[in-house]
Design a protein around this motif. Structure first.
Motif, mmCIF file in Angstrom:
data_model
loop_
_atom_site.group_PDB
_atom_site.id
_atom_site.type_symbol
_atom_site.label_atom_id
_atom_site.label_comp_id
_atom_site.label_asym_id
_atom_site.label_seq_id
_atom_site.Cartn_x
_atom_site.Cartn_y
_atom_site.Cartn_z
ATOM 1 N N ARG A 15 0.846 -1.193 0.000
ATOM 2 C CA ARG A 15 0.000 0.000 0.000
ATOM 3 C C ARG A 15 0.879 1.239 0.000
ATOM 4 N NH1 ARG A 15 -5.479 -0.174 1.474
ATOM 5 N NH2 ARG A 15 -6.441 1.888 1.448
ATOM 6 N N GLU A 31 -2.614 5.764 -10.836
ATOM 7 C CA GLU A 31 -3.083 4.835 -11.863
ATOM 8 C C GLU A 31 -1.936 3.966 -12.368
ATOM 9 O OE1 GLU A 31 -4.941 7.253 -14.822
ATOM 10 O OE2 GLU A 31 -6.869 7.333 -13.762
ATOM 11 N N SER A 34 -0.989 1.497 -9.630
ATOM 12 C CA SER A 34 -2.067 0.527 -9.457
ATOM 13 C C SER A 34 -2.045 -0.514 -10.563
ATOM 14 C CB SER A 34 -3.422 1.235 -9.425
ATOM 15 O OG SER A 34 -3.516 2.093 -8.304
ATOM 16 N N CYS A 39 -1.518 -0.877 -4.261
ATOM 17 C CA CYS A 39 -2.735 -0.206 -3.810
ATOM 18 C C CYS A 39 -2.356 1.205 -3.376
ATOM 19 C CB CYS A 39 -3.356 -0.974 -2.649
ATOM 20 S SG CYS A 39 -4.919 -0.284 -2.066
ATOM 21 N N CYS A 40 -2.992 2.221 -3.960
ATOM 22 C CA CYS A 40 -2.565 3.607 -3.752
ATOM 23 C C CYS A 40 -3.676 4.501 -3.219
ATOM 24 C CB CYS A 40 -2.060 4.208 -5.070
ATOM 25 S SG CYS A 40 -0.665 3.341 -5.802
ATOM 26 N N SER A 193 -8.266 1.053 -2.528
ATOM 27 C CA SER A 193 -7.989 2.375 -1.993
ATOM 28 C C SER A 193 -9.275 2.962 -1.413
ATOM 29 C CB SER A 193 -7.432 3.294 -3.082
ATOM 30 O OG SER A 193 -8.347 3.420 -4.143
ATOM 31 N N GLU A 196 -12.044 3.991 -3.908
ATOM 32 C CA GLU A 196 -12.388 3.007 -4.932
ATOM 33 C C GLU A 196 -13.687 2.304 -4.557
ATOM 34 O OE1 GLU A 196 -10.065 -0.521 -7.442
ATOM 35 O OE2 GLU A 196 -9.207 0.322 -5.600
#
Length: 238
Positions: A15, A31, A34, A39-40, A193, A196
């Motif tokens: 993360r 993006e 990811s 996971c951002c 995230s 999301e």
């Protein structure tokens, strides 16, 4: 506050917290990372970054220096003083040697000058994760299932598991938690995230796909669903 940013327990999905006030750069960076399996979360201010650090744990922080509510170096020095141990990669348009030295002295672990390629940023993330103590042994093993947490690939009985990025993250999480029940909320927190959307049956579908791929390589009834409780990776019985 800062102590909550310590690295995740070994084996959890990687993360990353991106602290960047330029919305376009923040989105493109998130993006790009990811798409490579990370996971951002993005924080457009230092204060929001502090709030996110207090709410969850991160493996890596990508920190821009010129933030609207303060200087990234000063913020990092404060966080380090409060116990933050998470590796930090500084992003900045300042390329002078003195600026790089100041950033490293403030507590950064690496330094990347804008503009940068997201592929290079990802490589630097992987390099930091390989440092001694960053994560434990990179190979997870549960019975015939193996997962390389650095290369992000799995295998079963010597055959490669062809997993999507999300499927790989789920398998990794379930393997490190093998023998313990993992709730839906835990899976969401590790794999998605904050901004999301997660559909009601997304986790169930994801688990089902991984289960079918394991079954295709001869591993049956090891990843189980406990209705109303969560999911469980069973240790094989000799």
């Amino acid at each position: 506050m800062g102590g909550e940013g310590a690295a995740l327990p070994p084996g959890d999905s990687v993360r990353i917290l991106i602290v960047e006030d330029n919305a376009r750069i923040g989105v493109l960076t998130a993006e790009g990372l990811s798409a490579m399996g990370f996971c951002c979360d993005v924080a457009p201010t230092l204060s929001e970054a502090s709030e996110l650090l207090a709410a969850t744990s991160y493996d890596i922080i990508v920190l821009d220096l010129g933030m609207p509510d303060g200087d990234g170096r000063a913020w990092l020095m404060v966080e380090r003083a409060h116990g933050l141990v998470t590796p930090v990669i500084m992003l900045t348009a300042r390329s002078a040697l003195g600026d790089r030295i100041d950033g490293l002295d403030a507590g950064a672990d690496d330094y990347l000058v804008k503009p940068f390629a997201v592929e290079e940023l990802a490589a630097r993330v992987r390099a930091l994760l390989r440092r001694p103590g960053a994560r434990s042994t990179p190979i997870l093993s549960v019975g015939a299932i193996l997962f390389d947490t650095i290369a992000r690939v799995g295998s079963c009985r010597g055959e490669p598991l062809r997993l999507s990025l999300r499927e790989a993250a789920l398998l990794e999480l379930m393997m490190v938690k093998a023998g313990s029940v993992v709730s839906r909320d835990q899976i969401e927190a590790s794999l998605y995230s904050f901004d999301e959307p997660v559909t009601p049956n997304a986790i169930e579908v994801l688990v089902s796909r991984v289960r079918k791929k394991l079954a295709g390589l001869g591993v049956h009834d090891q990843l189980v669903t406990l209705r109303g409780v969560g999911y469980l990776m069973l240790e094989p019985v000799d």
